[in-house]
Design an enzyme around this catalytic site. Sequence first.
Site, PDB file in Angstrom:
ATOM      1  N   HIS A 126      -0.574 -16.334  -4.955  1.00 29.02           N
ATOM      2  CA  HIS A 126      -1.704 -15.992  -5.826  1.00 29.02           C
ATOM      3  C   HIS A 126      -1.263 -15.615  -7.231  1.00 29.02           C
ATOM      4  CE1 HIS A 126      -3.939 -15.038  -1.837  1.00 29.02           C
ATOM      5  NE2 HIS A 126      -4.054 -16.311  -2.178  1.00 29.02           N
TER       6      HIS A 126
ATOM      7  N   THR B 267       0.820  -1.215   0.000  1.00 28.45           N
ATOM      8  CA  THR B 267       0.000   0.000   0.000  1.00 28.45           C
ATOM      9  C   THR B 267       0.853   1.264   0.000  1.00 28.45           C
ATOM     10  OG1 THR B 267      -0.204  -0.178   2.412  1.00 28.45           O
ATOM     11  CG2 THR B 267      -2.005  -1.068   1.091  1.00 28.45           C
TER      12      THR B 267
ATOM     13  N   THR C 105      -0.943  -8.162   6.335  1.00 23.78           N
ATOM     14  CA  THR C 105      -1.989  -9.125   6.012  1.00 23.78           C
ATOM     15  C   THR C 105      -2.943  -9.287   7.179  1.00 23.78           C
ATOM     16  OG1 THR C 105      -2.473 -11.431   5.455  1.00 23.78           O
ATOM     17  CG2 THR C 105      -0.436 -11.019   6.671  1.00 23.78           C
ATOM     18  N   SER C 106      -4.214  -9.401   6.861  1.00 23.86           N
ATOM     19  CA  SER C 106      -5.232  -9.607   7.891  1.00 23.86           C
ATOM     20  C   SER C 106      -5.297 -11.062   8.329  1.00 23.86           C
ATOM     21  CB  SER C 106      -6.603  -9.177   7.357  1.00 23.86           C
ATOM     22  OG  SER C 106      -6.959  -9.958   6.220  1.00 23.86           O
TER      23      SER C 106
ATOM     24  N   CYS D   8      -1.398 -18.053 -23.024  1.00 24.98           N
ATOM     25  CA  CYS D   8      -2.539 -18.378 -23.871  1.00 24.98           C
ATOM     26  C   CYS D   8      -3.223 -19.630 -23.324  1.00 24.98           C
ATOM     27  CB  CYS D   8      -2.080 -18.611 -25.303  1.00 24.98           C
ATOM     28  SG  CYS D   8      -3.395 -19.230 -26.391  1.00 24.98           S
TER      29      CYS D   8
ATOM     30  N   ILE E 230       4.316  -0.558   7.709  1.00 25.45           N
ATOM     31  CA  ILE E 230       5.366  -1.558   7.536  1.00 25.45           C
ATOM     32  C   ILE E 230       6.546  -1.033   6.733  1.00 25.45           C
ATOM     33  CG2 ILE E 230       4.185  -2.579   5.531  1.00 25.45           C
ATOM     34  CD1 ILE E 230       5.318  -5.284   6.399  1.00 25.45           C
TER      35      ILE E 230
ATOM     36  N   PHE F 279      -7.298  -4.748  -0.361  1.00 25.57           N
ATOM     37  CA  PHE F 279      -8.623  -5.218  -0.742  1.00 25.57           C
ATOM     38  C   PHE F 279      -9.704  -4.831   0.257  1.00 25.57           C
ATOM     39  CE2 PHE F 279      -5.767  -7.793  -3.176  1.00 25.57           C
ATOM     40  CZ  PHE F 279      -6.434  -8.054  -4.353  1.00 25.57           C
TER      41      PHE F 279
END
Length: 245
Positions: free
Chosen positions: A122, A27, A193-194, A130, A234, A34
């Site tokens: 992720h 961030t 991170t949550s 493709c 952070i 999110f």
Amino acid sequence: MDQLQTLVSWIKDSGNIVFFGGAGTSTESGIPDFRSAAGLYQTEHNSPYPPEVMLSRRFFMSSPDVFFDFYRSKMIHPEAPPNGAHLLLAELERQGRLKAVITQNIDGLHQLAGSRTVFELHGSIHRNHCMSCSRFYDLDRIIESAERVPRCTECGGIIKPDVVLYEEELDHDVLLGSIAAIAAADLLIIGGTSLTVQPAASLVTYFHGRHTVLLNGEPTPYDHHADLIITDRIGEVMGRIQEQL
């Protein structure tokens, strides 16, 4: 000894650090997270569908044009620079102290800062393939494509970003590598991170080393396991640590 000095001393005493990070790590580089008040899920966009729907496998297959409109406008930030967190982690790896970065982010900022051992749970916006012939494309192909849905120059198939969408499984090898790294670590630093996104968040339970440090602005379900909790930004914290190493 204050919190920062405690963390500095633990880093200096460690020979096997692992960092586990989420959206809050980026961030301060200008990439929205999110779930915060200013995060991606709360901001306005030009679609009747919520982001959670548009970022699903089913939606990608049924409405790739809408997916890519949202993806290009909200998920790609090619101008974002690494911040103090990314830079410190890369430096700790160069020193031989940090053995792996495990990230839920898809932005590639850890590699841009110089980190080499990065497990991307992720996926990454920088890898695209493709869906028909598996030809590789870099991020520029997605950004510069004149088509709403980028297509393969060889076979005309849809190019899919190598990011894990809702309804898709995480890469098995990435998971195993992450688990092995965490299990072998003597210092686990969890940042930005949550710890609510599964199955990624459960990986921290494989840690059985000496110290767990949490760097996050909000409480997490794992707080009671942490030996040290720092709620300052952070990137700023990591930048101050780098000055003392």
